[in-house]
Design a protein around this motif. Structure first.
Motif, PDB file in Angstrom:
ATOM      1  N   LEU A   1       0.832  -1.202   0.000  1.00  0.00           N
ATOM      2  CA  LEU A   1       0.000   0.000   0.000  1.00  0.00           C
ATOM      3  C   LEU A   1       0.868   1.255   0.000  1.00  0.00           C
ATOM      4  O   LEU A   1       1.919   1.293   0.651  1.00  0.00           O
ATOM      5  CB  LEU A   1      -0.927  -0.001   1.217  1.00  0.00           C
ATOM      6  CG  LEU A   1      -2.184  -0.891   1.130  1.00  0.00           C
ATOM      7  CD1 LEU A   1      -1.843  -2.365   0.919  1.00  0.00           C
ATOM      8  CD2 LEU A   1      -3.035  -0.739   2.385  1.00  0.00           C
ATOM      9  N   ASN A   2       0.432   2.257  -0.731  1.00  0.00           N
ATOM     10  CA  ASN A   2       1.210   3.499  -0.832  1.00  0.00           C
ATOM     11  C   ASN A   2       1.403   4.157   0.540  1.00  0.00           C
ATOM     12  O   ASN A   2       0.578   3.988   1.442  1.00  0.00           O
ATOM     13  CB  ASN A   2       0.531   4.478  -1.779  1.00  0.00           C
ATOM     14  CG  ASN A   2       0.563   3.987  -3.229  1.00  0.00           C
ATOM     15  OD1 ASN A   2       1.246   3.015  -3.549  1.00  0.00           O
ATOM     16  ND2 ASN A   2      -0.172   4.657  -4.089  1.00  0.00           N
ATOM     17  N   ALA A   3       2.468   4.916   0.666  1.00  0.00           N
ATOM     18  CA  ALA A   3       2.822   5.527   1.954  1.00  0.00           C
ATOM     19  C   ALA A   3       3.413   6.915   1.730  1.00  0.00           C
ATOM     20  O   ALA A   3       3.749   7.298   0.606  1.00  0.00           O
ATOM     21  CB  ALA A   3       3.823   4.638   2.695  1.00  0.00           C
ATOM     22  N   THR A   4       3.547   7.662   2.813  1.00  0.00           N
ATOM     23  CA  THR A   4       4.213   8.968   2.792  1.00  0.00           C
ATOM     24  C   THR A   4       5.248   9.004   3.908  1.00  0.00           C
ATOM     25  O   THR A   4       4.936   8.713   5.066  1.00  0.00           O
ATOM     26  CB  THR A   4       3.203  10.118   2.975  1.00  0.00           C
ATOM     27  OG1 THR A   4       2.262  10.092   1.898  1.00  0.00           O
ATOM     28  CG2 THR A   4       3.916  11.465   2.979  1.00  0.00           C
ATOM     29  N   ALA A   5       6.469   9.348   3.551  1.00  0.00           N
ATOM     30  CA  ALA A   5       7.560   9.411   4.532  1.00  0.00           C
ATOM     31  C   ALA A   5       7.550  10.771   5.240  1.00  0.00           C
ATOM     32  O   ALA A   5       7.120  11.780   4.686  1.00  0.00           O
ATOM     33  CB  ALA A   5       8.898   9.193   3.840  1.00  0.00           C
ATOM     34  N   TYR A   6       8.018  10.771   6.477  1.00  0.00           N
ATOM     35  CA  TYR A   6       8.039  11.980   7.302  1.00  0.00           C
ATOM     36  C   TYR A   6       9.345  12.045   8.088  1.00  0.00           C
ATOM     37  O   TYR A   6      10.079  11.055   8.196  1.00  0.00           O
ATOM     38  CB  TYR A   6       6.848  11.981   8.267  1.00  0.00           C
ATOM     39  CG  TYR A   6       6.851  10.829   9.265  1.00  0.00           C
ATOM     40  CD1 TYR A   6       7.334  11.001  10.563  1.00  0.00           C
ATOM     41  CD2 TYR A   6       6.389   9.552   8.902  1.00  0.00           C
ATOM     42  CE1 TYR A   6       7.355   9.957  11.469  1.00  0.00           C
ATOM     43  CE2 TYR A   6       6.405   8.504   9.798  1.00  0.00           C
ATOM     44  CZ  TYR A   6       6.885   8.701  11.076  1.00  0.00           C
ATOM     45  OH  TYR A   6       6.902   7.649  11.970  1.00  0.00           O
ATOM     46  N   ARG A   7       9.617  13.223   8.615  1.00  0.00           N
ATOM     47  CA  ARG A   7      10.762  13.393   9.508  1.00  0.00           C
ATOM     48  C   ARG A   7      10.233  13.527  10.937  1.00  0.00           C
ATOM     49  O   ARG A   7       9.448  14.448  11.210  1.00  0.00           O
ATOM     50  CB  ARG A   7      11.563  14.640   9.143  1.00  0.00           C
ATOM     51  CG  ARG A   7      12.228  14.609   7.783  1.00  0.00           C
ATOM     52  CD  ARG A   7      13.113  15.832   7.619  1.00  0.00           C
ATOM     53  NE  ARG A   7      13.630  16.000   6.278  1.00  0.00           N
ATOM     54  CZ  ARG A   7      14.737  15.420   5.810  1.00  0.00           C
ATOM     55  NH1 ARG A   7      15.431  14.607   6.589  1.00  0.00           N
ATOM     56  NH2 ARG A   7      15.151  15.653   4.577  1.00  0.00           N
ATOM     57  N   PRO A   8      10.613  12.659  11.845  1.00  0.00           N
ATOM     58  CA  PRO A   8      10.138  12.788  13.232  1.00  0.00           C
ATOM     59  C   PRO A   8      10.532  14.136  13.821  1.00  0.00           C
ATOM     60  O   PRO A   8      11.597  14.687  13.510  1.00  0.00           O
ATOM     61  CB  PRO A   8      10.845  11.635  13.956  1.00  0.00           C
ATOM     62  CG  PRO A   8      11.234  10.670  12.876  1.00  0.00           C
ATOM     63  CD  PRO A   8      11.498  11.497  11.654  1.00  0.00           C
TER      64      PRO A   8
ATOM     65  N   THR B   1       7.241   0.691  10.769  1.00  0.00           N
ATOM     66  CA  THR B   1       7.971   1.924  10.501  1.00  0.00           C
ATOM     67  C   THR B   1       9.385   1.585  10.056  1.00  0.00           C
ATOM     68  O   THR B   1      10.099   0.848  10.732  1.00  0.00           O
ATOM     69  CB  THR B   1       8.010   2.819  11.748  1.00  0.00           C
ATOM     70  OG1 THR B   1       6.657   3.134  12.122  1.00  0.00           O
ATOM     71  CG2 THR B   1       8.760   4.109  11.472  1.00  0.00           C
ATOM     72  N   VAL B   2       9.771   2.140   8.904  1.00  0.00           N
ATOM     73  CA  VAL B   2      11.046   1.790   8.270  1.00  0.00           C
ATOM     74  C   VAL B   2      11.854   3.064   8.020  1.00  0.00           C
ATOM     75  O   VAL B   2      11.337   4.012   7.413  1.00  0.00           O
ATOM     76  CB  VAL B   2      10.800   1.058   6.934  1.00  0.00           C
ATOM     77  CG1 VAL B   2      12.124   0.779   6.226  1.00  0.00           C
ATOM     78  CG2 VAL B   2      10.034  -0.244   7.181  1.00  0.00           C
ATOM     79  N   PRO B   3      13.114   3.131   8.469  1.00  0.00           N
ATOM     80  CA  PRO B   3      13.972   4.286   8.152  1.00  0.00           C
ATOM     81  C   PRO B   3      14.327   4.290   6.662  1.00  0.00           C
ATOM     82  O   PRO B   3      14.568   3.235   6.062  1.00  0.00           O
ATOM     83  CB  PRO B   3      15.219   4.056   9.015  1.00  0.00           C
ATOM     84  CG  PRO B   3      14.843   2.988   9.995  1.00  0.00           C
ATOM     85  CD  PRO B   3      13.786   2.172   9.344  1.00  0.00           C
ATOM     86  N   LEU B   4      14.370   5.485   6.072  1.00  0.00           N
ATOM     87  CA  LEU B   4      14.770   5.648   4.677  1.00  0.00           C
ATOM     88  C   LEU B   4      15.965   6.595   4.663  1.00  0.00           C
ATOM     89  O   LEU B   4      15.808   7.810   4.753  1.00  0.00           O
ATOM     90  CB  LEU B   4      13.611   6.204   3.846  1.00  0.00           C
ATOM     91  CG  LEU B   4      12.364   5.316   3.788  1.00  0.00           C
ATOM     92  CD1 LEU B   4      11.213   6.048   3.130  1.00  0.00           C
ATOM     93  CD2 LEU B   4      12.664   4.023   3.035  1.00  0.00           C
TER      94      LEU B   4
ATOM     95  N   ALA C   1       9.077   5.997   7.207  1.00  0.00           N
ATOM     96  CA  ALA C   1       7.714   5.836   6.702  1.00  0.00           C
ATOM     97  C   ALA C   1       7.083   4.604   7.322  1.00  0.00           C
ATOM     98  O   ALA C   1       7.773   3.628   7.644  1.00  0.00           O
ATOM     99  CB  ALA C   1       7.707   5.709   5.179  1.00  0.00           C
ATOM    100  N   GLU C   2       5.768   4.673   7.505  1.00  0.00           N
ATOM    101  CA  GLU C   2       5.016   3.509   7.948  1.00  0.00           C
ATOM    102  C   GLU C   2       4.605   2.715   6.712  1.00  0.00           C
ATOM    103  O   GLU C   2       3.775   3.151   5.933  1.00  0.00           O
ATOM    104  CB  GLU C   2       3.775   3.928   8.738  1.00  0.00           C
ATOM    105  CG  GLU C   2       2.987   2.730   9.259  1.00  0.00           C
ATOM    106  CD  GLU C   2       1.671   3.136   9.919  1.00  0.00           C
ATOM    107  OE1 GLU C   2       1.575   3.012  11.149  1.00  0.00           O
ATOM    108  OE2 GLU C   2       0.758   3.586   9.196  1.00  0.00           O
TER     109      GLU C   2
END
Length: 416
Positions: free
Chosen positions: A73-80, A177-180, A93-94
């Motif tokens: 499923l599509n996702a959106t990455a973010y910066r904590p 949750t996966v680091p990119l 991103a989750e």
């Protein structure tokens, strides 16, 4: 067991408004007459029981391409957001994944015929009936395969790293949750596929990147941007399995205007089960700005569960999902868009009271073109006033024609 748990949980989360609508429109009787699509015995007993252990599942294993498949499923990455921001945080991103067993459904022809009868296709209509049944059979397919709990899949991250996702729990969905680590800019989009691409029939996931600041739109789907006829059980079945998916009049143009004016990050939040992901993704990509679609994590194996998912406990589900998005993007300026058929006003009001600086605008479509809405008080001023009690009056707007909103949207330019 999980099916019974899901039913009990949603029954407990059912609001008084949910109960009133479901009783008045006969949802219970319709649900009891719908066929079961798969059997819990399609999942081996040991795998079924061990799936409740999640990551500790001793029988967990990789997806088998011969008998199983994976939806990325599509996702959106973010910066904590670091409490003491001394430097820019790395992206993460989750990732969300759904796992299925192939070819475990019952005789599809009987199910198709049953739905065709319920949505009004006549036996004597010949070619019309056949075309309708072909459409129903195609759209039923994602409901016909049993879930595959206790499975994991490997995906390829930027830079060549292989990431294991899972194993999935009883609902056969994975949220991880996966680091990119690679460098990306706001608005970038990348594709991430499985190492074994043959297990992903709907292709790779798209991952967008959204910095902490900026605008964000969280939009409902059913009867907000897509005609679903949510207050009617027959209407839901017809618009989901038979009718050509139809956008709400003038909403694509409004969303295009918002997108060009504010360049927000988009999220679509629906109470539909995740079986509808391919159907809804295709519809949204055709008519609206792209964005991840959040669907209910429910392991339904029958169509009655599908109707319950759309009409029970939607306020709690949506509120929790929006609060999770706040945790990822607490500095963004947010616009909510929903409608009056479900519990969108109550869910949006609840979140607006929790995070008053986060929620800048709430737009609620007053649904007047569905007959069932004319016999209820869901469109009453009293309902909206109660739902948004404590929320400034200039934050929320109830509308019938999307053309009413352009002035309010234009006023948001520049952060107003």
């Amino acid at each position: 067991m999980q099916r019974a748990f899901d039913r009990a949980r949603q029954l407990l989360e059912e609001t008084r408004g949910d109960r009133r609508t479901r009783t008045a429109e006969g949802f219970g009787s319709t649900e009891r007459g719908l066929p079961r699509l798969t059997s819990p015995f399609d999942i081996p007993l040991a795998q079924n029981i061990s799936s409740y252990l999640g990551n500790l599942n001793p029988l967990a294993g990789p997806i088998d391409p011969k008998t199983e498949s994976v939806w990325l499923l599509n996702a959106t990455a973010y910066r904590p957001i670091h409490p003491y921001p001394h430097s820019q945080q790395p992206w993460q991103a989750e990732f969300r994944v759904a796992c299925f067993k192939k070819g475990t459904g019952r005789d599809v022809s009987k199910v198709v015929a049953d739905i065709a009868d319920k949505v009004g296709l006549k036996e004597g209509d010949g070619e019309v009936r056949q075309r309708g049944e072909d459409t129903i059979a195609e759209r039923l397919q994602p409901f016909m395969d049993a879930v595959a709990p206790g499975r994991w899949v490997e995906v390829k991250l930027p830079g060549g790293k292989v990431q294991k996702l899972g194993p999935g729990a009883r609902s056969a969905t994975i949220q991880q949750t996966v680091p990119l680590r690679a460098e990306h800019r706001n608005g970038d989009v990348i594709e991430i596929d499985a190492v074994r691409e043959e297990v992903t029939p709907h292709g790779p996931m798209e991952v967008g990147f959204a910095e902490p600041d900026g605008w964000m739109v969280i939009s409902d789907v059913d009867d907000t941007i897509k005609v679903t006829l949510t207050p009617s059980p027959t209407g839901i079945l017809r618009t989901t399995f038979l009718s050509t998916p139809e956008p709400i009049a003038s909403m694509p143009a409004l969303y295009s205007h918002i997108n060009s004016l504010l360049t927000p990050t988009w999220f679509y939040l629906s109470a539909s089960p995740y079986n509808l992901y391919p159907f809804l993704r295709t519809f949204i990509h055709e008519h609206y700005p792209k964005g991840p679609i959040f669907l209910r994590d429910a392991s339904w194996m029958d169509l009655s569960g599908f109707l319950m998912s759309l009409t029970q406990g939607t306020q709690k589900y949506k509120s929790e999902r929006m609060q999770k998005l706040h945790g990822m993007w607490p500095k963004r300026k947010v616009i909510f868009v929903g409608d009056s058929t479900q519990s969108d006003p109550e869910a949006y009001g609840e979140v607006a009271r929790l995070f008053p600086g986060w929620v800048r605008k709430v737009f609620v479509r007053k649904v007047t073109d569905v007959a069932e809405m004319n016999t209820d008080d869901k469109n009453s001023d009293e309902r909206f006033e109660k739902a948004f009690k404590g929320v400034p009056r200039d934050v929320w707007t109830v509308f019938e024609d999307p053309a009413e909103l352009y002035g309010a949207v234009d006023a948001l330019k520049g952060g107003k």
